[in-house]
Design a protein around this motif. Sequence first.
Motif, PDB file in Angstrom:
ATOM      1  N   ILE A  97      30.200  40.290  42.309  1.00  7.88           N
ATOM      2  CA  ILE A  97      31.316  41.143  42.642  1.00  7.88           C
ATOM      3  C   ILE A  97      32.336  40.644  41.747  1.00  7.88           C
ATOM      4  CG2 ILE A  97      30.414  41.457  45.003  1.00  7.88           C
ATOM      5  CD1 ILE A  97      32.108  39.130  45.890  1.00  7.88           C
ATOM      6  N   ASP A  98      33.258  41.443  41.386  1.00  9.25           N
ATOM      7  CA  ASP A  98      34.608  41.322  40.818  1.00  9.25           C
ATOM      8  C   ASP A  98      35.563  40.698  41.317  1.00  9.25           C
ATOM      9  OD1 ASP A  98      36.234  41.124  38.394  1.00  9.25           O
ATOM     10  OD2 ASP A  98      36.183  43.054  38.133  1.00  9.25           O
ATOM     11  N   LEU A  99      36.294  39.797  41.102  1.00  7.47           N
ATOM     12  CA  LEU A  99      37.563  39.317  42.074  1.00  7.47           C
ATOM     13  C   LEU A  99      38.526  39.516  41.479  1.00  7.47           C
ATOM     14  CD1 LEU A  99      36.210  36.212  44.231  1.00  7.47           C
ATOM     15  CD2 LEU A  99      36.075  38.754  44.635  1.00  7.47           C
ATOM     16  N   GLY A 100      38.689  40.126  40.262  1.00  6.99           N
ATOM     17  CA  GLY A 100      39.970  40.467  39.201  1.00  6.99           C
ATOM     18  C   GLY A 100      40.566  39.015  38.684  1.00  6.99           C
ATOM     19  N   ARG A 101      41.708  38.785  39.065  1.00  7.35           N
ATOM     20  CA  ARG A 101      42.413  37.603  38.588  1.00  7.35           C
ATOM     21  C   ARG A 101      41.488  36.390  39.060  1.00  7.35           C
ATOM     22  NH1 ARG A 101      48.393  35.536  39.615  1.00  7.35           N
ATOM     23  NH2 ARG A 101      48.376  33.394  38.441  1.00  7.35           N
ATOM     24  N   GLY A 102      41.325  36.234  40.491  1.00  9.24           N
ATOM     25  CA  GLY A 102      40.550  35.269  40.951  1.00  9.24           C
ATOM     26  C   GLY A 102      41.557  34.031  41.670  1.00  9.24           C
ATOM     27  N   THR A 103      42.672  34.675  42.078  1.00  6.30           N
ATOM     28  CA  THR A 103      43.579  33.942  42.986  1.00  6.30           C
ATOM     29  C   THR A 103      43.146  33.525  44.309  1.00  6.30           C
ATOM     30  OG1 THR A 103      44.534  36.009  44.077  1.00  6.30           O
ATOM     31  CG2 THR A 103      45.499  35.199  41.923  1.00  6.30           C
ATOM     32  N   ALA A 104      43.619  32.655  44.965  1.00  4.32           N
ATOM     33  CA  ALA A 104      43.145  32.388  46.295  1.00  4.32           C
ATOM     34  C   ALA A 104      43.325  33.606  47.240  1.00  4.32           C
ATOM     35  CB  ALA A 104      44.204  31.327  46.779  1.00  4.32           C
ATOM     36  N   ALA A 105      44.300  34.371  47.182  1.00  8.35           N
ATOM     37  CA  ALA A 105      44.438  35.546  47.974  1.00  8.35           C
ATOM     38  C   ALA A 105      43.073  36.576  47.496  1.00  8.35           C
ATOM     39  CB  ALA A 105      45.799  36.338  47.675  1.00  8.35           C
ATOM     40  N   ASP A 106      42.831  36.909  46.133  1.00  8.06           N
ATOM     41  CA  ASP A 106      41.683  37.243  45.957  1.00  8.06           C
ATOM     42  C   ASP A 106      40.424  36.958  46.734  1.00  8.06           C
ATOM     43  OD1 ASP A 106      42.988  39.199  44.115  1.00  8.06           O
ATOM     44  OD2 ASP A 106      42.741  37.703  42.618  1.00  8.06           O
ATOM     45  N   VAL A 132      46.870  30.053  37.560  1.00 11.16           N
ATOM     46  CA  VAL A 132      45.651  29.455  38.525  1.00 11.16           C
ATOM     47  C   VAL A 132      44.274  28.904  37.868  1.00 11.16           C
ATOM     48  CG1 VAL A 132      44.284  30.033  40.405  1.00 11.16           C
ATOM     49  CG2 VAL A 132      46.437  31.071  40.187  1.00 11.16           C
ATOM     50  N   HIS A 133      44.119  27.605  37.672  1.00 11.85           N
ATOM     51  CA  HIS A 133      43.537  27.099  36.819  1.00 11.85           C
ATOM     52  C   HIS A 133      41.979  27.243  37.066  1.00 11.85           C
ATOM     53  CE1 HIS A 133      41.085  23.821  34.072  1.00 11.85           C
ATOM     54  NE2 HIS A 133      42.327  23.763  33.599  1.00 11.85           N
ATOM     55  N   ARG A 134      41.063  27.571  36.039  1.00 12.37           N
ATOM     56  CA  ARG A 134      39.672  27.758  36.109  1.00 12.37           C
ATOM     57  C   ARG A 134      39.091  26.884  37.314  1.00 12.37           C
ATOM     58  NH1 ARG A 134      38.924  26.461  31.769  1.00 12.37           N
ATOM     59  NH2 ARG A 134      38.418  24.379  31.850  1.00 12.37           N
ATOM     60  N   ARG A 135      39.239  25.525  37.435  1.00 15.53           N
ATOM     61  CA  ARG A 135      38.782  24.638  38.342  1.00 15.53           C
ATOM     62  C   ARG A 135      38.993  24.944  39.602  1.00 15.53           C
ATOM     63  NH1 ARG A 135      39.933  20.735  34.234  1.00 15.53           N
ATOM     64  NH2 ARG A 135      41.945  20.179  35.179  1.00 15.53           N
ATOM     65  N   LEU A 136      40.102  25.418  39.959  1.00 13.63           N
ATOM     66  CA  LEU A 136      40.659  25.966  41.382  1.00 13.63           C
ATOM     67  C   LEU A 136      39.571  27.199  41.851  1.00 13.63           C
ATOM     68  CD1 LEU A 136      44.343  25.787  41.340  1.00 13.63           C
ATOM     69  CD2 LEU A 136      42.983  24.225  42.674  1.00 13.63           C
ATOM     70  N   LYS A 137      39.545  28.086  40.763  1.00  9.60           N
ATOM     71  CA  LYS A 137      38.573  29.302  41.054  1.00  9.60           C
ATOM     72  C   LYS A 137      37.258  28.831  41.280  1.00  9.60           C
ATOM     73  CE  LYS A 137      41.940  31.978  38.226  1.00  9.60           C
ATOM     74  NZ  LYS A 137      41.953  32.970  37.247  1.00  9.60           N
ATOM     75  N   ALA A 148      26.814  31.907  42.076  1.00 13.10           N
ATOM     76  CA  ALA A 148      27.306  31.671  40.639  1.00 13.10           C
ATOM     77  C   ALA A 148      28.641  32.006  40.314  1.00 13.10           C
ATOM     78  CB  ALA A 148      26.181  32.244  39.802  1.00 13.10           C
ATOM     79  N   PHE A 149      29.113  31.499  39.242  1.00 12.07           N
ATOM     80  CA  PHE A 149      30.471  31.592  38.734  1.00 12.07           C
ATOM     81  C   PHE A 149      30.666  32.288  37.388  1.00 12.07           C
ATOM     82  CE2 PHE A 149      34.155  29.870  36.805  1.00 12.07           C
ATOM     83  CZ  PHE A 149      35.480  30.249  37.912  1.00 12.07           C
ATOM     84  N   ILE A 150      31.298  33.266  37.092  1.00 16.19           N
ATOM     85  CA  ILE A 150      31.450  33.894  35.818  1.00 16.19           C
ATOM     86  C   ILE A 150      32.998  34.061  35.589  1.00 16.19           C
ATOM     87  CG2 ILE A 150      31.022  35.911  34.302  1.00 16.19           C
ATOM     88  CD1 ILE A 150      28.474  36.186  36.089  1.00 16.19           C
ATOM     89  N   ILE A 151      33.373  33.511  34.231  1.00 17.06           N
ATOM     90  CA  ILE A 151      34.712  33.760  34.231  1.00 17.06           C
ATOM     91  C   ILE A 151      34.951  34.571  32.659  1.00 17.06           C
ATOM     92  CG2 ILE A 151      34.790  31.534  32.854  1.00 17.06           C
ATOM     93  CD1 ILE A 151      37.842  31.586  34.126  1.00 17.06           C
ATOM     94  N   VAL A 152      35.947  35.391  32.605  1.00 16.75           N
ATOM     95  CA  VAL A 152      35.920  36.242  31.637  1.00 16.75           C
ATOM     96  C   VAL A 152      37.086  35.868  30.777  1.00 16.75           C
ATOM     97  CG1 VAL A 152      36.365  38.830  30.894  1.00 16.75           C
ATOM     98  CG2 VAL A 152      35.452  38.160  33.015  1.00 16.75           C
ATOM     99  N   ALA A 182      32.190  41.668  30.260  1.00 19.75           N
ATOM    100  CA  ALA A 182      32.542  41.931  31.526  1.00 19.75           C
ATOM    101  C   ALA A 182      32.254  43.450  31.762  1.00 19.75           C
ATOM    102  CB  ALA A 182      33.750  41.470  31.875  1.00 19.75           C
ATOM    103  N   ARG A 183      32.855  44.282  30.855  1.00 18.47           N
ATOM    104  CA  ARG A 183      32.724  45.876  31.006  1.00 18.47           C
ATOM    105  C   ARG A 183      31.593  46.489  31.179  1.00 18.47           C
ATOM    106  NH1 ARG A 183      37.177  45.359  27.157  1.00 18.47           N
ATOM    107  NH2 ARG A 183      35.775  45.947  25.467  1.00 18.47           N
ATOM    108  N   GLN A 184      30.587  45.764  30.208  1.00 20.78           N
ATOM    109  CA  GLN A 184      29.060  46.262  30.128  1.00 20.78           C
ATOM    110  C   GLN A 184      28.596  46.052  31.652  1.00 20.78           C
ATOM    111  OE1 GLN A 184      27.086  45.943  26.464  1.00 20.78           O
ATOM    112  NE2 GLN A 184      25.144  46.244  27.454  1.00 20.78           N
ATOM    113  N   LEU A 185      28.943  44.798  32.273  1.00 18.47           N
ATOM    114  CA  LEU A 185      28.051  44.557  33.328  1.00 18.47           C
ATOM    115  C   LEU A 185      28.358  45.305  34.288  1.00 18.47           C
ATOM    116  CD1 LEU A 185      28.463  40.641  33.295  1.00 18.47           C
ATOM    117  CD2 LEU A 185      26.265  41.784  32.720  1.00 18.47           C
ATOM    118  N   LEU A 186      29.712  45.724  34.466  1.00 22.20           N
ATOM    119  CA  LEU A 186      30.393  46.362  35.561  1.00 22.20           C
ATOM    120  C   LEU A 186      30.568  47.930  35.291  1.00 22.20           C
ATOM    121  CD1 LEU A 186      33.742  44.382  35.987  1.00 22.20           C
ATOM    122  CD2 LEU A 186      31.722  44.372  37.270  1.00 22.20           C
TER     123      LEU A 186
END
Length: 424
Positions: A97-106, A132-137, A148-152, A182-186
Amino acid sequence: MTHMSDTPDTRLWAEFAAICDCGGRQSGTASERAAVALLDRLGRAATGVAPQVLETAYDGWRAIEASVTDAAGQVLPATALLRSAPTPDDGLALELIDLGRGTAADFAAQAGAIAGRAVMVRHELMFCADTVHRRLKYGWALAHGAAAFIIVGPDEGSSVAGSSGRGGEAGIPAIGIAPETARQLLAGQAGPVPIRLTLLTEEAPALAPNLIFDMPGGTAESPGDRKEWVVLSAHLDGHALGESAIDNASGCAVALAVARALAPGMAERRRGLRLAFFNVEEWALTGSADYVARLSPQDRAAIALNVNLDSVAGGSRLTALTSGFAGIEPMLQGCADRVGLPLGLHRPLQRNSDHANFAEAGIPAFRLVAGFGEPEARTRHLLTRFDTRQIVAPQALEEARALAQAICETALDAPPEDAANWRA
């Protein structure tokens, strides 16, 4: 136009290029070992002293294979994030699932859909006040039960590296991918997307050397005066992608140049200069954390200032991240004015480099960084294969050298009452 009054260092670019020649310098690799040997040799030449080698124990890790397979069965490239947990040998079948930016709100908005799935988020420019740092996400993904965790990454044609954020816990597999991946996966998919993630690693306890070169000062006001130090630091390790040129061959080369310029006159200085090349910085600042933890209370009190150089090229100006120590800001601004360079100031503590460990121990500390708050600066290429010497301007290194040298000179000779104010 800037006006720098002191003589340029003609060896600065050559040493920067030599550090880049070592490669990305990920801790535990032949590239990192080559960089340690090089900086040992260059540090001896610059300071005239042999280093103290402090071995830091850390969780040794290396990636063997990393890829992600899309819904059509095409295997796409990926980069394992440092210290990531592995998948089974035959991979892990998941829904993405794609959470966009990946903020706490997302994360909160999709809280009910995350458990057992892979989450995709976006890498952000690290040098911004609202990053919003990667480690927070990663931590939010773990807390929500993601599998699992994927960052673009930010750049077409390159995946993105970085630390997964995994600590002592079991963790989850974590990879970086390129925007086109990412575009190809989605593509053509509605709702959760089926993927297969393969990430194979090896782990074993390891040691990483930190190099510490001490050049004592010689003008204590009385025989009983406490010897004090200014610590000039830069981290030597990097990532497998690119040359880790901005992050942080730039800081290492500038630190060498500053030490070389100041070494001949150290007998006339009030304080000593300690040149520190820290390792496993990309492992959650482990090398400098170990160094600070080993200091006695008296040793900590004897450090007047930590000048941390990390990614000092690649932007239109330098910024000092002053870690909450407002008392050092007038001195830093005065030094910038004297060398004719603009300097930004950002006071809240940011735990994005080795200065943070000094600051949290009560030692005045700041990070000098380029590109802070500049989304289009070349620092946006950090952690990608594009972080190479080709995106660094020699003039940027020289400007960072001039400012860092002015700051160190001022700090080495500042009266005790001024140094006391830095702790405010």
